[in-house]
Design a protein around this motif. Structure first.
Motif, mmCIF file in Angstrom:
data_model
loop_
_atom_site.group_PDB
_atom_site.id
_atom_site.type_symbol
_atom_site.label_atom_id
_atom_site.label_comp_id
_atom_site.label_asym_id
_atom_site.label_seq_id
_atom_site.Cartn_x
_atom_site.Cartn_y
_atom_site.Cartn_z
ATOM 1 N N GLU A 119 0.828 -1.204 0.000
ATOM 2 C CA GLU A 119 0.000 0.000 0.000
ATOM 3 C C GLU A 119 0.863 1.256 0.000
ATOM 4 O O GLU A 119 0.521 2.254 -0.651
ATOM 5 C CB GLU A 119 -0.916 -0.005 1.219
ATOM 6 C CG GLU A 119 -1.937 -1.130 1.202
ATOM 7 C CD GLU A 119 -2.676 -1.280 2.520
ATOM 8 O OE1 GLU A 119 -3.790 -1.816 2.498
ATOM 9 O OE2 GLU A 119 -2.125 -0.869 3.570
ATOM 10 N N ASP B 291 2.151 1.689 -3.568
ATOM 11 C CA ASP B 291 1.082 2.153 -4.457
ATOM 12 C C ASP B 291 0.686 3.595 -4.160
ATOM 13 O O ASP B 291 0.276 4.334 -5.068
ATOM 14 C CB ASP B 291 -0.138 1.238 -4.335
ATOM 15 C CG ASP B 291 0.070 -0.110 -5.016
ATOM 16 O OD1 ASP B 291 1.041 -0.240 -5.799
ATOM 17 O OD2 ASP B 291 -0.729 -1.029 -4.758
ATOM 18 N N ARG C 103 3.118 5.775 -5.916
ATOM 19 C CA ARG C 103 2.804 5.749 -7.348
ATOM 20 C C ARG C 103 1.606 6.635 -7.676
ATOM 21 O O ARG C 103 1.573 7.302 -8.725
ATOM 22 C CB ARG C 103 2.502 4.314 -7.788
ATOM 23 C CG ARG C 103 3.719 3.407 -7.830
ATOM 24 C CD ARG C 103 3.319 2.001 -8.256
ATOM 25 N NE ARG C 103 4.479 1.146 -8.479
ATOM 26 C CZ ARG C 103 4.388 -0.110 -8.904
ATOM 27 N NH1 ARG C 103 3.194 -0.649 -9.143
ATOM 28 N NH2 ARG C 103 5.490 -0.818 -9.085
ATOM 29 N N GLU C 104 0.600 6.645 -6.796
ATOM 30 C CA GLU C 104 -0.606 7.411 -7.085
ATOM 31 C C GLU C 104 -0.384 8.908 -6.904
ATOM 32 O O GLU C 104 -0.866 9.720 -7.706
ATOM 33 C CB GLU C 104 -1.760 6.928 -6.196
ATOM 34 C CG GLU C 104 -3.105 7.480 -6.609
ATOM 35 C CD GLU C 104 -4.263 6.837 -5.881
ATOM 36 O OE1 GLU C 104 -5.410 7.213 -6.175
ATOM 37 O OE2 GLU C 104 -4.027 5.958 -5.020
#
Length: 210
Positions: free
Chosen positions: A158, A161, A164-165
């Motif tokens: 998490e 990610d 990345r977001e």
């Protein structure tokens, strides 16, 4: 701006002789809030909000003020009228010369059986984002993301990610008091290799320019 990483999730930002401190909680240094012109608190959990540290900071500097969510503000406002400001998602304000925007509404899920509390993140001068205890993605670019790297409510997939977001230029660890030194190289390697942004960590008292 100059960023100083204090213990756990506490950071200090300095610009033009003014000082902003975010989340001087119980895991941060006892004097973490001293010298602050403005203090921001993301939520009520004790590792982010320690009432004694905030009261010490307010009493040491009669001009210092706090911006935070309602649950924290209600604890402090009666003793410091006019100096404690309640803010929420979508608000924008200026604190000690720093332009701050508020993003986010809820703490990350710890467990479905535990009720979620309010949590807000702060975007400082359109550059530095501190999300508190949530993986909030602001609706605007972030240059430097303060990254909650290890918590009871997250796992490394998490965290990767999230980087990345958000797509920051760089990510710097916070919420790291629980992370053993033995595990740090694993986290550093995986987040750095997979996150898509420059990733670093600073020890307590470590500094960098923003």
């Amino acid at each position: 701006m100059k960023l100083t990483k204090l213990r756990h999730s506490c950071v200090k930002v300095e610009k033009d002789g003014r000082t902003l401190v975010i989340d001087p909680g119980a895991f941060s240094e006892p004097d973490a809030g001293l010298g602050a012109d403005a203090l921001l608190v993301t939520h009520e959990h004790p590792d982010h909000f320690e009432e004694g540290r905030l009261r010490t900071a307010l009493e040491a500097n009669p001009a210092a003020e706090i911006w935070t969510l309602r649950s924290v503000a209600e604890r402090l406002a009666p003793a410091y009228p006019g100096r404690v400001h309640t803010v929420g998602h979508g608000d924008a304000f200026t604190a000690a010369g720093f332009d701050v925007q508020v993003h986010g509404e809820l703490h990350a899920v710890i467990h479905p059986d535990i009720p979620r509390i309010t949590n807000i993140g702060f975007l400082v001068d359109g550059s530095l984002f501190h999300p508190g205890d949530a993986l909030t993605v602001p609706d605007r670019p972030v240059d430097t993301l303060m990254l909650p790297v290890h918590a009871p409510w997250n796992k490394i997939a998490e965290v990767i990610d999230y980087v990345r977001e958000v797509k920051p230029r760089r990510a710097i660890d916070i919420h790291d008091a629980y992370l053993a030194d033995l595990a740090r190289p694993i986290y550093d390697g995986q987040i750095g290799a997979l996150g898509g942004a420059d990733h670093s960590r600073l020890g307590p008292g470590g500094t960098t320019e923003l």
